[in-house]
Scaffold this motif. Structure first.
Motif, mmCIF file in Angstrom:
data_model
loop_
_atom_site.group_PDB
_atom_site.id
_atom_site.type_symbol
_atom_site.label_atom_id
_atom_site.label_comp_id
_atom_site.label_asym_id
_atom_site.label_seq_id
_atom_site.Cartn_x
_atom_site.Cartn_y
_atom_site.Cartn_z
ATOM 1 N N ALA A 168 0.830 -1.200 0.000
ATOM 2 C CA ALA A 168 0.000 0.000 0.000
ATOM 3 C C ALA A 168 0.871 1.259 0.000
ATOM 4 O O ALA A 168 1.962 1.281 0.573
ATOM 5 C CB ALA A 168 -0.931 0.006 1.208
ATOM 6 N N VAL A 169 0.363 2.288 -0.649
ATOM 7 C CA VAL A 169 0.990 3.612 -0.653
ATOM 8 C C VAL A 169 -0.143 4.638 -0.543
ATOM 9 O O VAL A 169 -1.311 4.300 -0.660
ATOM 10 C CB VAL A 169 1.816 3.868 -1.939
ATOM 11 C CG1 VAL A 169 2.991 2.910 -2.043
ATOM 12 C CG2 VAL A 169 0.924 3.766 -3.182
ATOM 13 N N SER A 170 0.225 5.888 -0.331
ATOM 14 C CA SER A 170 -0.787 6.941 -0.251
ATOM 15 C C SER A 170 -0.316 8.166 -1.013
ATOM 16 O O SER A 170 0.868 8.534 -0.945
ATOM 17 C CB SER A 170 -1.062 7.318 1.209
ATOM 18 O OG SER A 170 -1.926 8.442 1.275
ATOM 19 N N THR A 171 -1.256 8.800 -1.724
ATOM 20 C CA THR A 171 -0.940 10.050 -2.417
ATOM 21 C C THR A 171 -1.235 11.266 -1.540
ATOM 22 O O THR A 171 -1.110 12.400 -2.004
ATOM 23 C CB THR A 171 -1.742 10.173 -3.730
ATOM 24 O OG1 THR A 171 -3.139 10.162 -3.428
ATOM 25 C CG2 THR A 171 -1.402 9.046 -4.688
ATOM 26 N N ASN A 172 -1.618 11.050 -0.284
ATOM 27 C CA ASN A 172 -1.864 12.180 0.622
ATOM 28 C C ASN A 172 -0.629 13.072 0.686
ATOM 29 O O ASN A 172 0.471 12.615 0.990
ATOM 30 C CB ASN A 172 -2.197 11.685 2.036
ATOM 31 C CG ASN A 172 -3.527 10.982 2.110
ATOM 32 O OD1 ASN A 172 -4.357 11.097 1.218
ATOM 33 N ND2 ASN A 172 -3.746 10.240 3.196
ATOM 34 N N GLY A 173 -0.789 14.341 0.390
ATOM 35 C CA GLY A 173 0.316 15.290 0.439
ATOM 36 C C GLY A 173 1.224 15.264 -0.772
ATOM 37 O O GLY A 173 2.173 16.037 -0.844
ATOM 38 N N CYS A 174 0.954 14.374 -1.734
ATOM 39 C CA CYS A 174 1.822 14.240 -2.913
ATOM 40 C C CYS A 174 1.251 14.925 -4.143
ATOM 41 O O CYS A 174 1.874 14.878 -5.209
ATOM 42 C CB CYS A 174 2.072 12.767 -3.222
ATOM 43 S SG CYS A 174 2.895 11.866 -1.898
ATOM 44 N N CYS A 175 0.081 15.522 -4.029
ATOM 45 C CA CYS A 175 -0.586 16.111 -5.196
ATOM 46 C C CYS A 175 -0.408 17.623 -5.268
ATOM 47 O O CYS A 175 -0.959 18.272 -6.156
ATOM 48 C CB CYS A 175 -2.087 15.789 -5.166
ATOM 49 S SG CYS A 175 -2.466 14.030 -5.067
ATOM 50 N N ARG A 176 0.370 18.201 -4.364
ATOM 51 C CA ARG A 176 0.400 19.647 -4.214
ATOM 52 C C ARG A 176 1.026 20.368 -5.392
ATOM 53 O O ARG A 176 0.618 21.457 -5.765
ATOM 54 C CB ARG A 176 1.145 20.024 -2.928
ATOM 55 C CG ARG A 176 0.396 19.653 -1.663
ATOM 56 C CD ARG A 176 1.237 19.854 -0.433
ATOM 57 N NE ARG A 176 2.417 19.002 -0.449
ATOM 58 C CZ ARG A 176 3.139 18.718 0.627
ATOM 59 N NH1 ARG A 176 2.799 19.220 1.789
ATOM 60 N NH2 ARG A 176 4.199 17.932 0.541
ATOM 61 N N ASN A 177 2.075 19.783 -5.981
ATOM 62 C CA ASN A 177 2.738 20.443 -7.109
ATOM 63 C C ASN A 177 3.372 19.390 -8.004
ATOM 64 O O ASN A 177 3.418 18.191 -7.659
ATOM 65 C CB ASN A 177 3.789 21.453 -6.622
ATOM 66 C CG ASN A 177 4.836 20.818 -5.715
ATOM 67 O OD1 ASN A 177 5.573 19.933 -6.148
ATOM 68 N ND2 ASN A 177 4.901 21.257 -4.463
ATOM 69 N N ALA A 178 3.871 19.828 -9.150
ATOM 70 C CA ALA A 178 4.421 18.892 -10.134
ATOM 71 C C ALA A 178 5.627 18.144 -9.580
ATOM 72 O O ALA A 178 5.837 16.967 -9.890
ATOM 73 C CB ALA A 178 4.787 19.649 -11.411
ATOM 74 N N GLY A 179 6.426 18.816 -8.743
ATOM 75 C CA GLY A 179 7.616 18.169 -8.195
ATOM 76 C C GLY A 179 7.288 17.000 -7.289
ATOM 77 O O GLY A 179 7.891 15.927 -7.405
ATOM 78 N N THR A 180 6.326 17.186 -6.384
ATOM 79 C CA THR A 180 5.962 16.083 -5.490
ATOM 80 C C THR A 180 5.268 14.963 -6.249
ATOM 81 O O THR A 180 5.443 13.788 -5.926
ATOM 82 C CB THR A 180 5.056 16.588 -4.348
ATOM 83 O OG1 THR A 180 3.901 17.240 -4.898
ATOM 84 C CG2 THR A 180 5.796 17.568 -3.450
ATOM 85 N N ARG A 181 4.511 15.323 -7.280
ATOM 86 C CA ARG A 181 3.856 14.280 -8.082
ATOM 87 C C ARG A 181 4.890 13.449 -8.850
ATOM 88 O O ARG A 181 4.782 12.226 -8.918
ATOM 89 C CB ARG A 181 2.843 14.906 -9.044
ATOM 90 C CG ARG A 181 1.649 15.549 -8.337
ATOM 91 C CD ARG A 181 0.521 15.857 -9.303
ATOM 92 N NE ARG A 181 0.908 16.813 -10.340
ATOM 93 C CZ ARG A 181 0.771 18.123 -10.231
ATOM 94 N NH1 ARG A 181 0.275 18.657 -9.120
ATOM 95 N NH2 ARG A 181 1.120 18.923 -11.233
ATOM 96 N N ARG A 182 5.882 14.115 -9.411
ATOM 97 C CA ARG A 182 6.929 13.383 -10.140
ATOM 98 C C ARG A 182 7.719 12.483 -9.194
ATOM 99 O O ARG A 182 8.058 11.339 -9.543
ATOM 100 C CB ARG A 182 7.865 14.361 -10.853
ATOM 101 C CG ARG A 182 7.255 15.009 -12.092
ATOM 102 C CD ARG A 182 8.342 15.657 -12.930
ATOM 103 N NE ARG A 182 9.022 16.733 -12.213
ATOM 104 C CZ ARG A 182 8.658 18.019 -12.247
ATOM 105 N NH1 ARG A 182 7.600 18.385 -12.954
ATOM 106 N NH2 ARG A 182 9.329 18.922 -11.573
#
Length: 234
Positions: A168-182
């Protein structure tokens, strides 16, 4: 585990990983693979409102302070009718009977932020492994959690995770900007390369950078998503 002869006080919780196989440069507990797919997931802070826990999975993709008590909890009280104060440490084992009522558990996700010292991130990763190990030791189906915040974490953050397992993983807090998404996507690719997971279970929202992963990602809504749906009725 090597015996030092020094008393191991409860505050250190060393017994949490008794008899674990410790792997990698930071000696993290090796977890057993779990080829399970969670369903009807609720969060730890919702556990008491669930009417039939055996029909639900439970996760910890919430703020750390809402489940820190599972690691250690300090209790102050009085002994009998005397005025003697009793101080004691309550532990994860206090919660195990509650967690055993659920169909399964997704392991803890203690935070790993770039602002932390590297050793703080490593300690939180270690606690995630130890928690999952303790659950598995008690016979609770527990899907391990993978997390990272930067590429330098890859030297150790996947150690102890089983191969060909649901992870399992979570995208919580990872959607804020392109850098964290990459960075999240790169970590997913590294997880797939190293562990060849049976399934990647994702708590939270998807985003375009996750398209085209070598493994299929299975999403379910996070606690905050579920709360918003309840409030707005959609």
């Amino acid at each position: 585990m090597e015996k030092t002869g020094v008393p191991k006080y409860d505050t250190h919780r060393i017994y949490y990983w008794d008899d674990a196989e410790l792997v990698g440069s930071h000696k993290l507990p090796q977890l057993a693979p779990q080829t399970l797919i969670p369903h009807d997931v609720v969060s730890f802070n919702e556990r008491n409102a669930v009417k039939d826990p055996s029909e639900h999975w439970l996760d910890f993709f919430i703020d750390d302070d809402q489940f820190e008590r599972c690691w250690t909890e300090f209790e102050r009280g009085m002994v009998g009718d005397s005025n003697t104060e009793r101080n004691s440490w309550r532990s994860l084992d206090r919660y195990i009977p509650q967690l055993m009522r659920f169909e399964g558990v997704i392991g803890t996700d203690y935070s790993m932020f770039p602002e932390m010292l590297p050793d703080q991130r490593n300690w939180n990763c270690a606690r995630n492994r130890v928690f999952a190990y303790r659950m598995q030791r008690h016979g609770i189906p527990c899907i391990p959690v993978a997390s990272w915040c930067c590429e330098e974490d890859w030297d150790w953050c996947f150690d102890g995770l089983p191969e060909e397992s649901s992870i399992a993983v979570s995208t919580n807090g990872c959607c804020r900007n392109a850098g964290t998404r990459r960075m999240f996507r790169r970590g997913i690719d590294e997880l797939i390369r190293r562990k060849r997971p049976y399934a990647v279970i994702v708590c939270g929202r998807s985003f375009p950078e996750l398209e085209g992963c070598e493994a299929s990602l299975m999403f379910y809504p996070s606690f905050s998503q579920r709360m918003k749906e309840r409030i707005h009725g959609r």
